[in-house]
Scaffold this motif. Structure first.
Motif, PDB file in Angstrom:
ATOM      1  N   LEU A  63      14.628 -36.923 -12.288  1.00 11.92           N
ATOM      2  CA  LEU A  63      15.875 -37.077 -13.041  1.00 11.92           C
ATOM      3  C   LEU A  63      15.644 -37.875 -14.321  1.00 11.92           C
ATOM      4  O   LEU A  63      14.751 -38.716 -14.390  1.00 11.92           O
ATOM      5  N   HIS A 110      21.875 -42.721  -8.634  1.00 15.61           N
ATOM      6  CA  HIS A 110      22.781 -41.865  -7.870  1.00 15.61           C
ATOM      7  C   HIS A 110      22.026 -41.083  -6.798  1.00 15.61           C
ATOM      8  O   HIS A 110      22.446 -41.030  -5.637  1.00 15.61           O
ATOM      9  N   SER A 140      21.178 -41.542 -13.241  1.00 15.54           N
ATOM     10  CA  SER A 140      21.000 -40.366 -12.391  1.00 15.54           C
ATOM     11  C   SER A 140      20.061 -40.685 -11.240  1.00 15.54           C
ATOM     12  O   SER A 140      20.275 -40.241 -10.110  1.00 15.54           O
TER      13      SER A 140
END
Length: 112
Positions: A30, A38, A35
């Protein structure tokens, strides 16, 4: 019945391992820190939960299963707090989220 519990526990352990590996791949692939946070917080928490569930089925109703339950509760409460702390530290450090090139400019009235 014992064979069913053994098979179910191995299924949970394999599913949890798949989630952990998927989270590790997301961590590597990512683009930005938000990101990655997450991916790690959601996938790794679910993977650890499935692995602990499988290990709990392997242990049966013993003291080991109670300890695994406590480990799951610690993970359940600490992963969101740690994720929030890392995201807040990145925000304070001035790290901006990486946006798509099309979203960097405001939308025109023709596009709506």
């Amino acid at each position: 019945m014992e064979q069913f519990l053994t098979a179910a526990s191995w299924v949970f352990i394999c599913v949890g391992s798949f989630f952990v590996v998927t989270g590790a791949i997301g961590l590597l692939r990512l683009p930005d820190v938000y990101s990655r946070i997450h991916a790690v917080s959601l996938i790794e928490g679910a993977g650890a939960g499935f692995i602990l569930l499988g290990l709990g089925l392997q242990a049966g109703f013993t003291l080991i299963a109670v300890k695994l339950l406590f480990i799951f509760l610690v993970i359940l409460f600490t992963v969101p707090v740690a994720t929030h702390a890392v995201a807040q530290a990145a925000l304070v450090a001035g790290i901006e989220p990486q946006l798509d090139e099309d979203r960097r400019t405001p939308a025109k009235s023709d596009d709506v």
